[in-house]
Design a protein around this motif. Structure first.
Motif, short mmCIF file in Angstrom:
data_model
loop_
_atom_site.label_atom_id
_atom_site.label_comp_id
_atom_site.label_asym_id
_atom_site.label_seq_id
_atom_site.Cartn_x
_atom_site.Cartn_y
_atom_site.Cartn_z
N ALA A 518 0.83 -1.20 0.00
CA ALA A 518 0.00 0.00 0.00
C ALA A 518 0.87 1.25 0.00
O ALA A 518 2.07 1.21 0.30
CB ALA A 518 -0.91 0.00 1.23
N ALA A 519 0.26 2.36 -0.37
CA ALA A 519 0.95 3.64 -0.26
C ALA A 519 1.26 3.91 1.21
O ALA A 519 0.58 3.43 2.11
CB ALA A 519 0.07 4.75 -0.83
N LEU A 520 2.33 4.69 1.44
CA LEU A 520 2.69 5.10 2.79
C LEU A 520 2.63 6.60 2.88
O LEU A 520 3.20 7.28 2.02
CB LEU A 520 4.11 4.61 3.13
CG LEU A 520 4.52 4.76 4.59
CD1 LEU A 520 3.74 3.79 5.47
CD2 LEU A 520 6.02 4.50 4.76
N PRO A 521 1.95 7.16 3.86
CA PRO A 521 1.25 6.55 4.98
C PRO A 521 0.07 5.66 4.53
O PRO A 521 -0.60 5.97 3.53
CB PRO A 521 0.73 7.74 5.78
CG PRO A 521 1.53 8.90 5.34
CD PRO A 521 1.88 8.64 3.93
N SER A 522 -0.17 4.60 5.28
CA SER A 522 -1.23 3.65 4.92
C SER A 522 -2.56 4.16 5.47
O SER A 522 -3.07 3.68 6.48
CB SER A 522 -0.91 2.26 5.48
OG SER A 522 -0.60 2.34 6.86
N ARG A 676 -1.14 7.36 13.64
CA ARG A 676 0.02 6.62 13.14
C ARG A 676 0.72 7.32 11.98
O ARG A 676 1.59 6.72 11.34
CB ARG A 676 -0.42 5.22 12.69
CG ARG A 676 -0.59 4.22 13.81
CD ARG A 676 0.71 3.64 14.31
NE ARG A 676 1.31 2.68 13.39
CZ ARG A 676 2.48 2.10 13.57
NH1 ARG A 676 3.22 2.41 14.63
NH2 ARG A 676 2.96 1.23 12.71
N TYR A 677 0.38 8.55 11.68
CA TYR A 677 1.10 9.22 10.60
C TYR A 677 0.86 10.72 10.65
O TYR A 677 -0.09 11.20 11.27
CB TYR A 677 0.67 8.68 9.23
CG TYR A 677 -0.73 9.09 8.82
CD1 TYR A 677 -0.93 10.22 8.02
CD2 TYR A 677 -1.84 8.35 9.20
CE1 TYR A 677 -2.21 10.62 7.64
CE2 TYR A 677 -3.12 8.73 8.83
CZ TYR A 677 -3.30 9.86 8.04
OH TYR A 677 -4.55 10.25 7.67
N GLY A 723 -1.71 3.54 9.20
CA GLY A 723 -0.96 4.69 8.69
C GLY A 723 0.52 4.41 8.62
O GLY A 723 1.25 5.02 7.84
N GLY A 724 0.98 3.45 9.45
CA GLY A 724 2.39 3.14 9.50
C GLY A 724 2.82 2.09 8.49
O GLY A 724 2.03 1.64 7.66
N PRO A 725 4.12 1.66 8.59
CA PRO A 725 4.69 0.75 7.60
C PRO A 725 4.62 -0.72 7.99
O PRO A 725 5.10 -1.57 7.23
CB PRO A 725 6.15 1.20 7.55
CG PRO A 725 6.44 1.63 8.96
CD PRO A 725 5.15 2.23 9.49
#
Length: 861
Positions: A518-522, A676-677, A723-725
């Protein structure tokens, strides 16, 4: 035909009785000067007799039917000798004729006549019985036959060819309100009223209208009990229970009171069949608990090894003991797994495991055991892995831990979070959060600091920002067939794997699952934008993501973006589209090539502090909903190709987040910040947070994500975050579902094959084992098979009935099941053939799967 014949016999018997009465009246009138007759009929067995069966015919001949009572003698005398001196009378008395000195109507009796007939012979004729053979029975049960309704019910139960035992069974069936004269139905009907002899209404009816000693003789004979001067229901029931328990667990025999029967297998099969029914278990539960307490079964079972306790199918106390044992083994001892799996599998096949509460507990232990085995595995050294290994390790193996833990906790909640499971639930939650997630956090942090913060996309892995270009566009260019794309908010990879497995079981379905980074932030805004065609071009100061210059927020805007790439496209909320129904739905997508359907079950719950505790409930619900939706799309809307994916996954922690895992908020030009982001420019990153470049999206922005399992200090819930990796957040499923048609289409679901794996098929003892072999592994193409198996002699079942599930995914040596059968006592000619009948009960219809002949050579019956 037979019913008409029986009715004819009954009518004929009534006509004969009436004819005899008329014949007597004619004789009396002929010898009477006034052509008048008075006839007395003292009917000592006449209580409940229906005079309306004869009254109309007599009154047509001018004969008045007058019923005598103990109190109407004067009224009768006045009626016969004053009011209607010329009328003929049948004076019917439903009692014994009184002696002359007490007969107030003696003067009339002396100048009249008495009607006498062989009532037993008439009754036998009415019932279609041989009067000579049936006379003793009918005489003994004459009280029963006084009432018309009982006679009618008796006739319905009467076999065409029967003897006195069958006639008594029919009487008992009527009085106990049993469904049939089958001993199974009849005995159940009595026991259902309880073991208290005085309060049991069925026994009360038998005492009132039949003979209790006959019933007990019949009952004791059926179950092979030794006759006694004081028979009781309690003794019968205790014998049934003892036989069942000892058959299952022979080691218990020495612990029971001494009940004796010549037919222990008949007793075992009777109780086993009853326990298999929900209504039976409901009735038997309190009665069995009473015996558990009286016999001290709990302590006696505790003295046996757990595998022998697991064999005890009779008493629920066995489950209490085994649950304690499983808890102890998982919490405090190393486990090999196989032994505990065998215990759990045994219990899941007991009658009591059909109770939702008990079944949930064992299902919980199935997942808990898998968690423990994962925890005891030698863990990989994550720090030596590449970024490709990071994604591969999670998507091929470790996602199962998230899935098992989620299912285990969902079962725990559904079971009402019982206290008996709390300790192991807390322990495995601690292991999952403090070890499993922590280790993945440390590994992910290492890779982030080495490479991923500067260049997030992993080479050779499907990227969310390329989803449309790499998976949808080629199909649009190659084929005119319509494509449905379901985007389910927060459907993380492990839930997608479960959904993929469910969809793979559908007939004519070809299903594949692959991981996508997924894109980051998730997060939702960025993930949903990345799944659209085109490039992400900007994120404005309000956090709105733009694709090809169009804001990617809202259904209308997303439809504009989609239609720039494929003009024949449409966008709907999934629920809205399904609720359109067939006619409106087909009209809405007419001529469309690509349809995006947005589904929001999980994120809508998890993103709110009030509801985040229900996250796992909604994951379960989402998987069920999407399974049904695929069926709706293929069945109602003719879908042939469906993709299911997500914008992001999520992390979920059951326990409260500790203060040392809360990072300070990011400073700088922050556009957007959540738990988380954060996204912005010139971000000032506090300790415990990593900066991530968004160059990979061609954006002159950066993001900040907390390390490990950390969250930013902010309002709202802390259990559900994304939101994180972490792979739980940033690895999402891509499910491709294709409906197979044409020549490759299957007409029916393919299931694995089962056979009896025995050379010698000779039965020499009451108890015998049969070995079954599952010929193939279960897979997406070959589904499990459920069989109901029993032994039959022609159409009569002569053994217990067993339900078997063949669902192994193991290699051939592990796909055997040995099952014990118990033969009901009987005299079987040596060498007679019987059939092991296997019925397929996998679906809603029961069908014969196969039969295996066995030879009966039971010499000790």
């Amino acid at each position: 035909m037979e019913r008409n014949k029986e009715m004819g016999k009954r009518v004929e018997a009534k006509l004969k009785l009436t004819a005899k009465l008329l014949e007597l009246f004619e004789k009396e009138k002929a010898r009477s000067p006034g052509n008048r007759a008075v006839v007395f009929w003292y009917d000592e067995d006449g209580e409940g007799r229906d005079l309306e069966e004869i009254r109309p015919t007599l009154e047509e001949q001018g004969i008045r039917v007058w019923e005598l009572t103990q109190l109407n003698a004067f009224r009768t005398k006045y009626k016969v000798e004053v009011e209607e001196q010329e009328t003929s009378f049948l004076l019917y008395a439903p009692f014994v004729k009184p002696p002359d000195h007490k007969n107030l109507l003696l003067d009339i009796f002396l100048y009249s006549t008495e009607f006498k007939t062989d009532e037993i012979a008439l009754l036998a004729e009415e019932l279609g019985l041989d009067a000579t053979l049936a006379r003793p029975f009918l005489q003994r049960y004459r009280v029963f036959f006084r009432e018309k309704q009982r006679k009618e019910k008796f006739r319905r139960f009467l076999p065409l060819q029967g003897d006195e035992r069958d006639w008594k069974a029919a009487v008992f069936a009527v009085l106990t309100q049993a469904k049939s004269t089958e001993p199974t139905d009849l005995v159940r009907s009595v026991l259902e009223r309880g073991l208290d002899e005085e309060k049991n209404q069925a026994l009360t009816q038998i005492r009132k209208f039949a003979h209790a000693d006959d019933f007990y003789d019949w009952l004791y004979a059926h179950f092979g009990l030794v006759g006694t001067d004081s028979p009781t229901l309690r003794e019968v029931f205790a014998t049934l229970v003892q036989c069942h328990a000892v058959t299952c667990t022979p080691e218990l025999e020495k612990h029971f009171p001494s009940f004796h029967t010549r037919m222990p297998n008949t007793c075992y099969v009777f109780l086993e069949d009853w326990l298999r029914e929900e209504s039976g278990r409901t009735l038997l539960r309190p009665l069995l608990k009473q015996l558990e307490a009286e016999w001290g079964l709990g302590e006696r079972l505790r003295q046996l090894p757990p595998d022998q306790v697991a064999d005890c199918r009779t008493f629920q106390v066995a489950d209490t003991i085994l649950i304690e044992y499983l808890n102890e083994m998982l919490l405090h001892h190393g486990v090999t797994g196989r032994k505990l799996h065998e215990i759990i599998d045994k219990r899941l096949n007991t009658p009591w495991a059909r109770e939702p509460r008990i079944r949930s507990v064992y299902q919980f232990f199935t997942h808990a055991l898998a968690m423990v085995l994962f925890s005891e595995e030698e863990r990989r050294d994550h720090h030596r892995m590449t970024v490709r290994d990071w994604l591969k390790a999670y998507s091929e193996h470790d996602y199962k831990v998230d899935q098992i833990y989620r299912k285990m906790m969902w079962i725990y909640r559904q079971a009402g979070m019982p206290e008996v499971l709390k300790e192991i639930s807390d322990w495995l939650t601690q292991w999952y959060e403090d070890e499993f997630l922590h280790k993945w956090g440390a590994y992910t942090d290492g890779l982030m600091s080495e490479k991923l913060t500067a260049q997030w996309p992993v080479e050779g892995v499907l990227q969310q920002s390329r989803f449309f270009r790499d998976r949808i566009a080629p199909l649009v260019n190659r084929s005119p067939k319509r494509i449905f794309v379901i985007l389910s908010d927060a459907l993380r990879f492990e839930a997608g794997a479960e959904l993929s497995d469910k969809l793979g079981r559908r007939l004519n379905a070809e299903v594949s699952l692959e991981p996508m980074q997924a894109a980051l932030p998730s997060c939702t805004q960025l993930g949903m934008a990345a799944l659209l065609p085109g490039e992400v071009t900007d994120i404005d100061d309000q956090g709105t993501v733009f694709v090809e210059g169009i804001p990617a927020k809202g259904m209308k805007n997303r439809e504009k973006i989609l239609q720039k790439a494929v003009p024949e496209s449409a966008v709907f909320r999934l629920d809205d589209f399904i609720h359109l129904g067939k006619e409106k739905g087909l009209k809405a997508i007419k001529g469309k090539r690509v349809i995006y359907l947005y589904h929001n079950r999980i994120d809508a719950t998890g993103d709110h502090q009030v509801t985040e505790n229900y996250t796992f409930d909604d994951v379960h619900q989402a998987v069920e909903e999407l399974t049904r939706v695929v069926g709706k799309l293929t069945g109602t809307f003719g879908a042939k190709r469906i993709f299911i994916t997500a914008d992001h996954g999520f992390l979920y922690q059951q326990t409260a987040v500790q203060a040392d895992r809360l990072a300070e908020r990011v400073a700088g030009s922050v556009i957007e910040q959540h738990r988380r982001y954060a996204i912005g420019r010139d971000l000032v990153v506090p300790p415990g947070v990593q900066r991530v470049s968004l160059d990979y999206l061609n954006l002159e922005l950066e993001a900040a994500v907390p390390k490990g399992l950390n969250r930013f200090k902010s309002g709202g819930g802390m259990k559900f975050v994304h939101g994180g990796p972490m792979p739980q957040e940033a690895v999402v499923p891509v499910i491709q579902y294709r409906e197979i048609h044409g020549q490759a289409r299957k007409k029916e679901e393919q299931r694995i094959d089962v056979r009896v794996a025995m050379r010698s098929k000779v039965i020499t003892h009451y108890r015998f084992n049969v070995l079954f072999f599952q010929e193939q592994k279960v897979s997406q193409d070959l589904r499990p098979r459920h069989l109901r198996v029993a032994l039959y002699l022609e159409d009569d079942r002569i053994s217990n009935e067993v339900n078997l599930v063949f669902d192994s995914e193991q290699e051939a040596p592990e796909r055997h099941q040995e099952v014990s059968f118990t033969l009901i006592e009987g005299r079987y000619p040596v060498g007679e053939a019987c059939m092991l009948r296997m019925e397929d009960v996998t679906g809603t219809k029961t069908e014969l799967y196969g039969e295996e002949p066995f030879e009966l050579r039971v010499y000790d019956i």
